[in-house]
Design an enzyme around this catalytic site. Structure first.
Site, PDB file in Angstrom:
ATOM      1  N   PHE A 144       0.856  -1.193   0.000  1.00 22.41           N
ATOM      2  CA  PHE A 144       0.000   0.000   0.000  1.00 22.41           C
ATOM      3  C   PHE A 144       0.887   1.236   0.000  1.00 22.41           C
ATOM      4  O   PHE A 144       1.634   1.478   0.939  1.00 22.41           O
ATOM      5  CB  PHE A 144      -0.964   0.059   1.196  1.00 22.41           C
ATOM      6  CG  PHE A 144      -1.876   1.257   1.093  1.00 22.41           C
ATOM      7  CD1 PHE A 144      -3.005   1.209   0.305  1.00 22.41           C
ATOM      8  CD2 PHE A 144      -1.555   2.450   1.723  1.00 22.41           C
ATOM      9  CE1 PHE A 144      -3.827   2.337   0.160  1.00 22.41           C
ATOM     10  CE2 PHE A 144      -2.371   3.580   1.585  1.00 22.41           C
ATOM     11  CZ  PHE A 144      -3.502   3.514   0.802  1.00 22.41           C
ATOM     12  N   ASP A 231       9.180   3.193   2.154  1.00 18.05           N
ATOM     13  CA  ASP A 231       7.941   3.903   2.472  1.00 18.05           C
ATOM     14  C   ASP A 231       7.666   3.699   3.953  1.00 18.05           C
ATOM     15  O   ASP A 231       7.161   2.657   4.369  1.00 18.05           O
ATOM     16  CB  ASP A 231       6.788   3.385   1.610  1.00 18.05           C
ATOM     17  CG  ASP A 231       5.469   4.103   1.920  1.00 18.05           C
ATOM     18  OD1 ASP A 231       5.389   4.803   2.947  1.00 18.05           O
ATOM     19  OD2 ASP A 231       4.510   3.946   1.133  1.00 18.05           O
ATOM     20  N   LYS A 273       2.066  11.070   7.422  1.00 19.41           N
ATOM     21  CA  LYS A 273       1.260  10.783   8.602  1.00 19.41           C
ATOM     22  C   LYS A 273       1.786  11.459   9.888  1.00 19.41           C
ATOM     23  O   LYS A 273       1.591  12.636  10.055  1.00 19.41           O
ATOM     24  CB  LYS A 273       1.100   9.271   8.762  1.00 19.41           C
ATOM     25  CG  LYS A 273       0.285   8.688   7.589  1.00 19.41           C
ATOM     26  CD  LYS A 273      -0.310   7.333   7.849  1.00 19.41           C
ATOM     27  CE  LYS A 273      -1.352   6.996   6.801  1.00 19.41           C
ATOM     28  NZ  LYS A 273      -0.972   5.978   5.834  1.00 19.41           N
TER      29      LYS A 273
HETATM   30  C1  LIG Z   1      -1.143   6.073   4.348  1.00 23.98           C
HETATM   31  C2  LIG Z   1      -0.045   5.543   3.514  1.00 23.98           C
HETATM   32  C3  LIG Z   1       0.269   6.108   2.259  1.00 23.98           C
HETATM   33  C4  LIG Z   1      -0.555   7.197   1.629  1.00 23.98           C
HETATM   34  O1  LIG Z   1      -0.638   8.345   2.390  1.00 23.98           O
HETATM   35  P1  LIG Z   1      -1.807   9.404   2.105  1.00 23.98           P
HETATM   36  O2  LIG Z   1      -1.487  10.547   3.015  1.00 23.98           O
HETATM   37  O3  LIG Z   1      -3.104   8.736   2.417  1.00 23.98           O
HETATM   38  O4  LIG Z   1      -1.721   9.774   0.660  1.00 23.98           O
HETATM   39  C5  LIG Z   1       1.348   5.596   1.580  1.00 23.98           C
HETATM   40  N1  LIG Z   1       2.088   4.579   2.082  1.00 23.98           N
HETATM   41  C6  LIG Z   1       1.809   4.012   3.266  1.00 23.98           C
HETATM   42  C7  LIG Z   1       2.674   2.907   3.771  1.00 23.98           C
HETATM   43  C8  LIG Z   1       0.724   4.453   4.017  1.00 23.98           C
HETATM   44  O5  LIG Z   1       0.428   3.877   5.175  1.00 23.98           O
END
Ligand SMILES: *Cc1c(COP(=O)(O)O)cnc(C)c1O
Length: 427
Positions: A144, A231, A273
């Protein structure tokens, strides 16, 4: 549990007027403080999602809110057409905090992933020497990374992807935690620029890879001149009991410059986040100048990226992580949580397992992905004063704010145990 008339009113307003892009737990929240949330009827809950790990510092942290308020009264947005007096200080602070040379500012996680893809591809062409338009990026199944049209192109979730094509090319999917698959692709594909990976797959259901997976992946990336792109949007900033999940078992708070043996330094680090403590959308890409400097004026940008509100809020939010030793707290409480859950699971037939690191954990419910059991457990948890949501049908993620105390966690474990007990077949 009956949804009250007041709550139904707000839920219906969304349903009637909004896009139906989410299926929320039927609770309508109006206030938050620390680990607690209150709904429109004044009922109090423990938050066990933390807005997908954006609220690591707890709801409405007074220091972060104060920083936000003060900056809001002073200067909110200049655009990058001009300099502002916060951006440089922010870049200096964050590059020092995470020990990278440069930062590219953005707002949401997906935007930062997009920027990381662009940087990596351009590095591939201009530094590595990949022929025009041939660059490839390796990704993992069940990943994700966000919701933009390029990012969903390499999702393996049909819901995210179907009917949103044509999909972007240039991505190769390997199974998660499969170092041999990574090596095989690298050996046969000379035009790979990067390997994009979550050190723990959060959305997929908190899949924690072998402890040496990221380290081995980095070694392969080095061997084949490929950038390791981590990520850490969900796993970063203390959540997993280390500052970053790539720090492994090291739980020192912040920028340990004499990195622990367990640390694997990615070439490209993606944050979002919790970098703002959930008060404001802030994200960033971090890497060294050799990589970042492939981007020159006019080649990337964002109207809101690097605005003074974002910079001020993010510095305070990171400072809070350090001052309140939230990384260590996540590490300690996480071990406690998994041990307590495991002792329940040993006698349970409804819960199969608990897994995770720090305070990013999940339990696997003994039912199919299509079943409603996990959803119904979450409804019952809500009734009992704790908010969580299933991910992938039969998995429930448990990720409270990192400001939780041991006493509060004890209360939460009681709620979770007694709720689960209602779903045991002998009850
Ligand atoms: C939440 C998330 C995203 C996307 O972030 P948004 O602020 O919703 O665009 C990308 N990678 C990971 C691992 C995430 O948990």
């Amino acid at each position: 549990m009956e949804t009250t008339i007041k709550a139904s009113h707000f839920i219906d307003l969304e349903l009637v007027n909004g896009a139906h892009d989410y299926h929320p737990i039927p609770v309508v929240l109006e206030r938050g403080e620390g680990v607690y949330l209150w709904d429109v009827e004044g009922k109090k809950y423990f938050d066990f999602l933390s807005a997908y790990s954006a609220v690591n510092q707890g709801h409405c942290h007074p220091r972060i809110v104060n920083a936000l308020q003060k900056q809001a009264e002073t200067l909110t947005l200049t655009s990058r057409a001009f300099h502002n007096n916060k951006l440089g200080a922010y870049m200096d602070y964050v590059t020092d905090y995470f020990n990278f040379e440069r930062l590219l500012p953005s707002n949401t996680g997906a935007e930062a992933v997009e920027a990381a893809i662009k940087i990596t591809r351009k590095w591939g062409y201009t530094i590595k020497g990949i022929p025009a338009n041939k660059a490839e990026i390796i990704v993992c199944s069940q990943n994700f990374h966000g919701r933009t049209s390029t990012i969903i192109s390499f999702s393996s979730d049909p819901g995210s992807k179907t009917n949103f094509g044509p999909h972007a090319k240039g991505f190769i999917t390997i199974p998660y935690n499969d170092i041999d698959a990574l090596e095989a692709v690298l050996e046969t594909h000379p035009h790979v620029a990067g390997f994009l990976v979550e050190p723990i797959q959060g959305e997929a259901g908190v899949y924690t890879p072998d402890t040496d997976f990221i380290k081995k992946a980095k070694a392969l990336c080095n061997e084949f001149n490929v950038l390791l792109m981590a990520d850490e949007i969900q796993t970063g900033i203390g959540r997993t009991g280390s500052l970053l999940a790539v720090c492994g078992s090291c739980s020192c708070e912040g920028h340990c410059k004499q990195q622990a043996d367990t640390y694997t330094r990615p070439d490209v680090l993606i944050l979002g986040k919790a970098i703002s403590g959930g008060t404001y959308p802030v994200s960033a890409v971090l890497c060294d100048s050799e990589i970042m400097d492939v981007i020159q004026p006019g080649q990337h940008g964002s109207t809101f990226g690097g605005n003074p509100m974002a910079c001020t809020v993010a510095m305070e939010a990171l400072e809070v992580i350090r001052d309140e030793k939230l990384t260590q707290n996540a590490s300690r409480l996480g071990q406690l949580f998994r041990a307590e859950m495991q002792s329940y699971i040993d006698k349970s037939s409804i819960v199969l397992k608990v897994r995770g690191r720090g305070l990013l954990n999940a339990i696997v419910i003994n039912d199919t992905e299509e079943s409603k059991t996990a959803w119904n457990i979450c409804l019952k948890l809500m009734e009992n004063g704790l908010l969580a949501k299933p991910t992938h049908g039969n998995i429930i993620r448990f990720a409270p704010p990192l400001v939780m105390t041991e006493e509060q966690l004890g209360e939460c474990i009681q709620i979770i145990r007694s709720t689960l007990a209602c779903f045991e077949p002998n009850n």
